[in-house]
Motif scaffolding. Structure first.
Motif, PDB file in Angstrom:
ATOM      1  N   LEU A  75       0.995  -1.275  -0.088  1.00  0.00           N
ATOM      2  CA  LEU A  75       0.166   0.158   0.338  1.00  0.00           C
ATOM      3  C   LEU A  75       0.878   0.998  -0.218  1.00  0.00           C
ATOM      4  O   LEU A  75       0.739   2.833  -0.635  1.00  0.00           O
ATOM      5  N   ALA A  76       1.672   1.458   0.852  1.00  0.00           N
ATOM      6  CA  ALA A  76       3.106   2.395   0.714  1.00  0.00           C
ATOM      7  C   ALA A  76       3.467   2.319  -0.781  1.00  0.00           C
ATOM      8  O   ALA A  76       3.189   3.996  -0.660  1.00  0.00           O
ATOM      9  N   PRO A 127      -0.786  10.458   4.922  1.00  0.00           N
ATOM     10  CA  PRO A 127      -0.450   9.813   3.263  1.00  0.00           C
ATOM     11  C   PRO A 127       0.923  10.646   2.659  1.00  0.00           C
ATOM     12  O   PRO A 127       1.968  10.298   1.917  1.00  0.00           O
ATOM     13  N   ILE A 128       1.353  12.152   2.503  1.00  0.00           N
ATOM     14  CA  ILE A 128       2.117  12.809   2.385  1.00  0.00           C
ATOM     15  C   ILE A 128       2.940  13.185   3.133  1.00  0.00           C
ATOM     16  O   ILE A 128       2.398  14.541   4.511  1.00  0.00           O
ATOM     17  N   VAL A 175       5.256   8.414   1.733  1.00  0.00           N
ATOM     18  CA  VAL A 175       3.767   7.694   2.427  1.00  0.00           C
ATOM     19  C   VAL A 175       4.553   7.174   3.518  1.00  0.00           C
ATOM     20  O   VAL A 175       5.290   6.167   3.529  1.00  0.00           O
ATOM     21  N   SER A 176       3.260   7.125   4.535  1.00  0.00           N
ATOM     22  CA  SER A 176       4.083   6.882   5.948  1.00  0.00           C
ATOM     23  C   SER A 176       3.360   6.382   6.547  1.00  0.00           C
ATOM     24  O   SER A 176       2.154   6.192   6.704  1.00  0.00           O
ATOM     25  N   ILE A 177       3.197   4.563   6.551  1.00  0.00           N
ATOM     26  CA  ILE A 177       1.867   3.443   7.261  1.00  0.00           C
ATOM     27  C   ILE A 177       2.736   3.048   8.391  1.00  0.00           C
ATOM     28  O   ILE A 177       3.397   1.991   7.771  1.00  0.00           O
ATOM     29  N   GLY A 178       2.133   3.321   9.696  1.00  0.00           N
ATOM     30  CA  GLY A 178       2.222   2.672  10.804  1.00  0.00           C
ATOM     31  C   GLY A 178       1.069   2.400  11.704  1.00  0.00           C
ATOM     32  O   GLY A 178       0.287   1.937  11.001  1.00  0.00           O
ATOM     33  N   GLY A 216       5.988  -0.976  10.204  1.00  0.00           N
ATOM     34  CA  GLY A 216       6.417   0.674   9.197  1.00  0.00           C
ATOM     35  C   GLY A 216       6.577   0.083   8.292  1.00  0.00           C
ATOM     36  O   GLY A 216       7.076  -0.741   8.137  1.00  0.00           O
ATOM     37  N   ALA A 217       6.029   1.159   7.287  1.00  0.00           N
ATOM     38  CA  ALA A 217       6.340   1.431   5.461  1.00  0.00           C
ATOM     39  C   ALA A 217       6.578   1.978   5.334  1.00  0.00           C
ATOM     40  O   ALA A 217       5.282   3.835   5.883  1.00  0.00           O
ATOM     41  N   ILE A 218       7.936   3.139   5.026  1.00  0.00           N
ATOM     42  CA  ILE A 218       7.415   4.655   4.479  1.00  0.00           C
ATOM     43  C   ILE A 218       8.760   4.005   3.185  1.00  0.00           C
ATOM     44  O   ILE A 218       9.023   4.106   3.562  1.00  0.00           O
ATOM     45  N   ALA A 219       7.874   4.811   1.918  1.00  0.00           N
ATOM     46  CA  ALA A 219       8.069   4.506   0.741  1.00  0.00           C
ATOM     47  C   ALA A 219       7.835   6.556   0.276  1.00  0.00           C
ATOM     48  O   ALA A 219       7.741   6.926   0.300  1.00  0.00           O
TER      49      ALA A 219
END
Ligand code: 2AM
Ligand code: CA
Length: 272
Positions: free
Chosen positions: A21-22, A96-97, A112-115, A125-128
């Motif tokens: 998703l990231a 989202p940003i 994009v940061s998804i925790g 954690g995923a940071i794209a």
């Protein structure tokens, strides 16, 4: 301390989802970024430096919709659209940003940061970062990576041995910023501010920065990154005290050899 193992939760599915998703959301972000001249930029509240665009809102809606489809029982907290079900065992905390001011000004430091919090603890954690083709990701007890390369914090034992990330913003805490910089410089340290709290946190996990201090940060800016820092051997302050998840707090992450020194340079405001 051994990480708790959540056998009753499908963390594999959530970790895989966070990563894909990231990456998808970052590509959406790139589409907006390439046409950024056409974006209408609004200001949040009275702070003229705090900006948001339709890209932030649409990307958050995309992420939130996908998470609700895949994990309807999970809670959610996002920078742009608020929260739902914060009492759930699994709560997604997303930005989202992160680095919106960079994004709207054509500077490449945004992501994009998804925790994911599990039982109140940062777990996934995923940071794209699509401008540099880097996906930082990690899961409690399973390590942290940039793409496929494992992350490890710096071995520095003094602030003069590397770069320290810094940041501040207008509404709260900026009076602590210059005094910290003065002390850091006096010790032979050096600072850098790239405008994205999530990326600077990931860079601490990667050993590119020896530490990162922000006079005040929001949880969606750092939650994904905190998983990476812990898995890469780093240390953080007690960021979640006093309702930090919802209100934000002063923030310090660092390699273990310099954490104490940085905390002393900051002084009591770090944990006030
Ligand atoms: P943002 O780009 O998502 O707004 C840079 O020093 C960091 O400060 C970024 O992660 C940026 O996040 C964050 N930031 C900007 N405005 C902020 C605010 N009003 N409160 C807390 N953090 C903020
Ligand atoms: Ca943001």
């Amino acid at each position: 301390m051994n990480a708790p193992i959540h056998h009753d939760l499908d963390l594999d599915a959530r970790y895989a989802c966070a990563r894909s998703l990231a990456l998808e959301a970052a590509q959406l972000g790139m589409n907006f970024y390439r046409q950024r001249e056409a974006l209408t930029v609004e200001h949040k509240g009275s702070d003229r430096q705090d900006v948001v665009s339709v890209a932030d809102k649409q990307i958050e809606a995309f992420i939130r919709g996908r998470l609700a489809e895949c994990f309807p029982e999970d809670g959610f907290l996002g920078e742009e659209s608020g929260s739902a079900d914060l009492r759930a065992r699994c709560v997604w905390v997303i930005d989202p940003i992160d680095g919106t001011a960079c994004f709207v000004n054509g500077l490449h430091n945004w992501c994009v940061s998804i925790g994911l919090l599990v039982d109140g603890q940062p777990c996934i954690g995923a940071i794209a970062d699509p401008n540099h083709d880097e996906l930082f990701h990690g899961c409690q007890g399973r390590g942290a990576y940039v793409n496929d390369t494992p992350l490890k914090v710096s071995t520095a034992t003094h602030v003069s041995e590397g770069l320290t990330g810094v940041g501040t913003f207008h509404p709260r805490g900026k009076e602590h910023f210059i005094p910290f910089l003065q002390k850091l410089l006096a010790e032979g340290g050096m600072f850098i501010r790239n405008g994205s709290g999530a990326l600077m946190t990931a860079y601490v996990a990667a050993g590119r920065l020896i530490g990162y201090y922000e006079t005040e940060l929001k949880s969606w800016d750092c939650l994904a990154g905190l998983v990476l820092v812990a898995e890469a051997g780093g240390v953080r302050n007690d960021f979640f005290r006093n309702d930090g998840l919802l209100r934000g707090n002063p923030y310090l992450v660092a390699a273990p050899g310099v954490y104490r020194q940085l905390a002393e340079l900051i002084g009591p405001s770090l944990d006030a």
